[in-house]
Scaffold this motif. Structure first.
Motif, short mmCIF file in Angstrom:
data_model
loop_
_atom_site.label_atom_id
_atom_site.label_comp_id
_atom_site.label_asym_id
_atom_site.label_seq_id
_atom_site.Cartn_x
_atom_site.Cartn_y
_atom_site.Cartn_z
N VAL A 72 0.82 -1.21 0.00
CA VAL A 72 0.00 0.00 0.00
C VAL A 72 0.85 1.27 0.00
CG1 VAL A 72 -0.20 0.27 2.52
CG2 VAL A 72 -2.10 0.98 1.04
N GLU A 73 2.15 1.13 0.25
CA GLU A 73 3.04 2.28 0.40
C GLU A 73 3.83 2.54 -0.89
OE1 GLU A 73 5.29 1.95 4.22
OE2 GLU A 73 4.06 0.16 4.45
N PRO A 74 3.66 3.69 -1.50
CA PRO A 74 4.39 3.99 -2.74
C PRO A 74 5.91 3.94 -2.57
CG PRO A 74 2.63 5.59 -2.36
CD PRO A 74 2.73 4.76 -1.13
N GLU A 75 6.39 4.21 -1.35
CA GLU A 75 7.83 4.24 -1.11
C GLU A 75 8.48 2.88 -1.32
OE1 GLU A 75 5.74 7.31 1.40
OE2 GLU A 75 5.49 5.16 0.99
N TYR A 76 7.68 1.83 -1.28
CA TYR A 76 8.22 0.47 -1.44
C TYR A 76 8.07 -0.06 -2.87
CZ TYR A 76 9.13 -0.41 3.51
OH TYR A 76 9.65 -0.38 4.78
N GLN A 77 7.58 0.78 -3.76
CA GLN A 77 7.38 0.34 -5.14
C GLN A 77 8.56 0.76 -6.02
OE1 GLN A 77 4.76 -1.61 -5.16
NE2 GLN A 77 4.46 -0.89 -3.06
N ILE A 78 8.92 -0.10 -6.96
CA ILE A 78 10.00 0.22 -7.90
C ILE A 78 9.39 1.05 -9.03
CG2 ILE A 78 11.67 -0.74 -9.51
CD1 ILE A 78 11.90 -3.17 -7.70
N ARG A 79 9.74 2.32 -9.08
CA ARG A 79 9.19 3.24 -10.08
C ARG A 79 10.32 3.91 -10.84
NH1 ARG A 79 3.65 5.41 -7.74
NH2 ARG A 79 3.19 3.70 -6.33
N PRO A 80 10.08 4.31 -12.07
CA PRO A 80 11.14 4.97 -12.84
C PRO A 80 11.71 6.17 -12.09
CG PRO A 80 9.27 4.47 -14.25
CD PRO A 80 8.82 4.18 -12.84
N ALA A 81 13.01 6.30 -12.11
CA ALA A 81 13.68 7.40 -11.41
C ALA A 81 13.39 8.73 -12.09
CB ALA A 81 15.18 7.15 -11.38
N ALA A 82 13.13 9.76 -11.29
CA ALA A 82 12.91 11.10 -11.84
C ALA A 82 14.17 11.64 -12.49
CB ALA A 82 12.43 12.04 -10.73
N VAL A 83 15.32 11.31 -11.89
CA VAL A 83 16.62 11.71 -12.43
C VAL A 83 17.49 10.46 -12.53
CG1 VAL A 83 18.68 13.11 -12.07
CG2 VAL A 83 16.43 14.00 -11.39
N LYS A 84 17.95 10.14 -13.71
CA LYS A 84 18.81 8.96 -13.88
C LYS A 84 20.21 9.30 -13.36
CE LYS A 84 15.43 6.89 -15.93
NZ LYS A 84 15.39 6.61 -17.37
N HIS A 143 16.45 -6.24 2.83
CA HIS A 143 15.41 -5.21 2.96
C HIS A 143 16.01 -3.81 2.87
CE1 HIS A 143 11.93 -7.71 4.77
NE2 HIS A 143 12.71 -8.47 4.04
N GLU A 144 17.13 -3.59 3.52
CA GLU A 144 17.74 -2.25 3.47
C GLU A 144 18.26 -1.93 2.08
OE1 GLU A 144 20.68 -1.80 6.49
OE2 GLU A 144 19.20 -1.79 8.10
N GLY A 145 18.86 -2.92 1.42
CA GLY A 145 19.33 -2.70 0.06
C GLY A 145 18.19 -2.33 -0.86
N TYR A 146 17.08 -3.03 -0.71
CA TYR A 146 15.90 -2.75 -1.55
C TYR A 146 15.36 -1.36 -1.29
CZ TYR A 146 11.14 -3.18 -3.39
OH TYR A 146 9.97 -2.98 -4.07
N ARG A 147 15.15 -1.02 -0.02
CA ARG A 147 14.57 0.29 0.30
C ARG A 147 15.46 1.42 -0.19
NH1 ARG A 147 13.31 -2.25 5.37
NH2 ARG A 147 15.08 -1.23 6.36
N LEU A 148 16.77 1.25 -0.06
CA LEU A 148 17.67 2.29 -0.55
C LEU A 148 17.60 2.38 -2.07
CD1 LEU A 148 19.83 4.40 -0.05
CD2 LEU A 148 21.54 2.57 0.03
N GLY A 149 17.58 1.22 -2.74
CA GLY A 149 17.48 1.22 -4.20
C GLY A 149 16.20 1.88 -4.69
N CYS A 150 15.12 1.76 -3.93
CA CYS A 150 13.84 2.38 -4.32
C CYS A 150 13.86 3.89 -4.25
CB CYS A 150 12.71 1.86 -3.42
SG CYS A 150 12.11 0.22 -3.82
N ARG A 151 14.72 4.45 -3.40
CA ARG A 151 14.64 5.90 -3.20
C ARG A 151 15.83 6.67 -3.77
NH1 ARG A 151 16.26 4.63 2.39
NH2 ARG A 151 18.10 5.87 2.94
N LEU A 152 16.85 5.99 -4.27
CA LEU A 152 18.00 6.72 -4.81
C LEU A 152 17.61 7.55 -6.03
CD1 LEU A 152 20.87 4.09 -4.55
CD2 LEU A 152 20.58 6.17 -3.21
#
Length: 657
Positions: free
Chosen positions: A379-391, A648-657
């Motif tokens: 339910v949380e967008p922060e956990y979804q893999i979405r295209p990066a705004a800035v590559k 889990h930490e690797g994933y969460r960081l990858g989602c927000r970089l």
């Protein structure tokens, strides 16, 4: 309809099926997987749960079982703080929504009704069961014996709950004895010590089950009923049912006209494992095969410790069961069925049987999955893999699970990722753990294989035999926008500075990787995970091993659901453990130790291994601080913990970089 390449390779699994009057597009049943604990304390289904069930509905299974709901208004059947309830019409809107999700994806919808019996009454301070049999696990509630009137009331509650589920849009219902719930309590000699018509003989012990089946079938006559029954209780220590008795009870259910039997294994109180990674895939298949042979005209579903669709396809082809019932593998990778259909099994995140899910659930926490960081956070967008705004150009230091999870997640978002590692292959210390693991080394090594496949497919560049020194980084970091430190941890040798002769000790991580040789008499200093894995593997190879641990107990940093397994291995392998004991000196002949009570002893050894708590490799944070625009860290380089935290930490960081 076009047949997908994987469907051609797994024709049995992907052929259509039927239960009652309902057709299924394949022979895959999503198992209820106990409960998620994502819901409200009053039993109402939460937005978090609805988001999760939308993902479940899209898994591609032909039949989907919604998690177990307790059927009584008092909550005697409630096993978990946030278990869903189905005892009142006020809960219907969310059940209707879930049934709609399942039907929208073309699957048959089944609602499980779960009365926990011996393990219930979590809000009440007591539980109900057939007889007053004391709990063997202290966290469960003291029992009250059910009267005949209580039994009839519970049967009526199940029938009413089934009608309510059908009104909500479900196609059928399921009742379960899995893990020792109320149905199992009546069936089992261990917990049913009644002397009336509901106890004694196996015919009498099965009476509650037969009345339950009859009540639900009368309440929902045109809808299938599934029953989950033990093929093996694993409760011999407590005087539970034999396997033969389990199958006699199945015969009773067949005679009552159930549409499907789901064959399960074990109770929560069972002193041996049923679904952990110490059990080989396929180990319990013989139970399903026996059920199918005995009851050829009743559908048999099975999936205990059977994570591989190729194995399931073969079992169905051989006639061992009719439906592959899969749960935890789909928690680990909700795309498993789609990947199988598309011949992409090399991309699957495999369930490794670490039972992180149960470790949390049994502590009244929402369950999570080591391999799937998004589970429970749909339910949380922060956990979804979405295209990066800035590559961005991202440099990851360390090719262990944390660094690789961050790398592939960032690459999926469109970033360019380079990974540096001082070793010559990916996986970090997980490679050593996998090699020495006494449970199932293939499960842990499958994680490394997954990262090998995904880094290659996503174009992640990995530079081996490259240590990230400040000198190297000064000439390199200007090429990147982001640096991620995932350099893991090391044994904290400084904690041994006061030990005379500490320089004689080998490093446990070096031993685990096979960089140094060991002798035949070994002392391991430290009984955490790394110390236990090293000690157990050396003992299995024939060494005489002694563990010295300052704490009161061993396995302090081991996942709760696996502590018992290490304790059992230590006992089975004859490893002596000296707890509340510290090392004073290391000599050429062994170690001198002193207990907390002051007793001194010399332990002979030709090898002494330091497996003291780990220290994070944090120096790179200081080295890189003024070299890069963004600097982040994840995994053991922050705080040494377990595999689940790293992924889990690797994933969460990858989602927000």
């Amino acid at each position: 309809m076009t047949v997908k390449p994987g469907e051609r390779k797994l024709p049995e699994l992907f052929r259509p099926g039927r239960i009652g009057r309902f057709a299924t597009r394949n022979l895959i049943k999503y198992g209820a997987c106990c409960v998620s604990n994502y819901n409200e304390r009053d039993g109402r289904i939460s937005k978090r749960e609805l988001a999760r069930t939308r993902i479940i509905a899209g898994t591609g299974c032909g039949m989907i079982t919604n998690q177990g709901a307790y059927p009584d208004p008092l909550g005697e059947g409630k096993a978990y703080f946030r278990q869903v309830a189905i005892h009142d019409d006020r809960f219907l809107p969310e059940f209707e929504e879930i049934a709609g999700y399942i039907h929208d994806e073309g699957a048959v919808a089944i609602q499980q009704i779960l009365h926990a019996g011996r393990y219930g009454g979590i809000d009440l301070g007591y539980c109900i069961q057939p007889s007053i049999v004391p709990q063997t696990l202290p966290h469960f509630r003291p029992p009250r014996e059910m009267s005949v009137a209580d039994i009839r009331a519970v049967v009526d509650q199940h029938a009413t709950a089934a009608k309510r589920a059908i009104r909500a849009g479900f196609d059928g219902t399921e009742v379960t004895s899995f893990m020792g719930y109320l149905l199992a309590n009546f069936n089992s000699r261990f917990t049913n010590q009644r002397t009336d018509a509901y106890g004694g003989s196996i015919e009498n012990r099965g009476r509650f089950m037969r009345e339950l089946i009859d009540g639900i079938k009368q309440a929902t006559p045109d809808h299938p009923l599934i029953i989950r029954l033990n093929g093996a209780e694993l409760m011999d220590r407590w005087g539970g049912n034999t396997e033969d008795e389990c199958f006699e009870l199945m015969q009773q259910a067949v005679d009552c006209g159930v549409d499907m039997i789901s064959v399960t294994v074990g109770w929560q109180e069972a002193p041996e494992s049923s679904i952990g990674r110490d059990i080989a895939p396929g180990h319990w298949n013989y139970l399903a095969a026996r059920a199918k042979k005995l009851f050829p005209n009743t559908l048999i579903a099975f999936g205990n410790r059977l994570p591989d669709p190729r194995m399931a396809n073969e079992c169905i082809a051989k006639g061992e069961f009719d439906f592959w019932e899969v749960c935890r593998p789909l928690l680990a990778d909700p795309e498993l069925v789609h990947k199988a259909a598309e011949d992409r099994l090399d991309e699957v995140r495999r369930c490794v049987g670490s039972l992180n899910c149960l470790s949390r659930l049994f502590r009244d926490l929402p369950y999570t999955c080591t391999m799937n960081p998004a589970l429970g956070h749909e339910v949380e967008p922060e956990y979804q893999i979405r295209p990066a705004a800035v590559k961005k150009r991202i440099l990851v230091v360390g090719a262990g699970p944390a660094g690789l999870e961050c790398a592939i997640t960032a690459a999926k978002r469109g970033h360019t990722v380079v990974v540096l590692d001082k070793g010559d292959r990916i996986g970090g210390n997980l490679v050593a753990y996998a090699k020495l693991d006494l449970a199932r080394s293939e499960d842990l090594s499958s994680i490394v294989s997954h990262y090998e496949v995904m880094t290659r497919k996503l174009g992640v560049e990995i530079r081996f035999n490259t240590e990230a020194t400040p000198k190297l980084m000064r000439g390199l970091l200007h090429q990147f926008d982001v640096a991620v430190v995932a350099a893991g941890a090391r044994i904290d040798r400084a904690r041994l500075a006061g030990v005379e002769g500490a320089g004689r000790m080998l490093d446990a991580i070096d031993v685990a990787h096979g960089r140094v040789a060991t002798g035949r008499e070994v002392v391991v200093v430290g009984a955490g995970k790394i110390g236990l894995v090293v000690a157990e593997s050396l003992a299995q190879a024939g060494a005489k091993v002694t563990i010295v641990e300052e704490d009161k107990r061993i396995a302090g940093d081991v996942m709760p659901s696996f502590k018992w397994r290490h304790s059992a291995w230590v006992e089975e392998l004859g490893i002596e453990t000296l707890t509340q004991t510290r090392v004073q000196r290391v000599t050429a002949s062994g170690v001198d130790v002193v207990s907390e009570k002051g007793g001194e002893r010399h332990v002979p050894a030709d090898t002494v291994i330091a497996a003291t708590p780990r220290l994070p490799n944090q120096q790179l944070f200081h080295d890189f601080e003024w070299m890069i625009d963004e600097l982040h860290g994840c995994g053991d380089s922050l705080v040494p913990r377990g595999l689940d935290a790293a992924i889990h930490e690797g994933y969460r960081l990858g989602c927000r970089l």
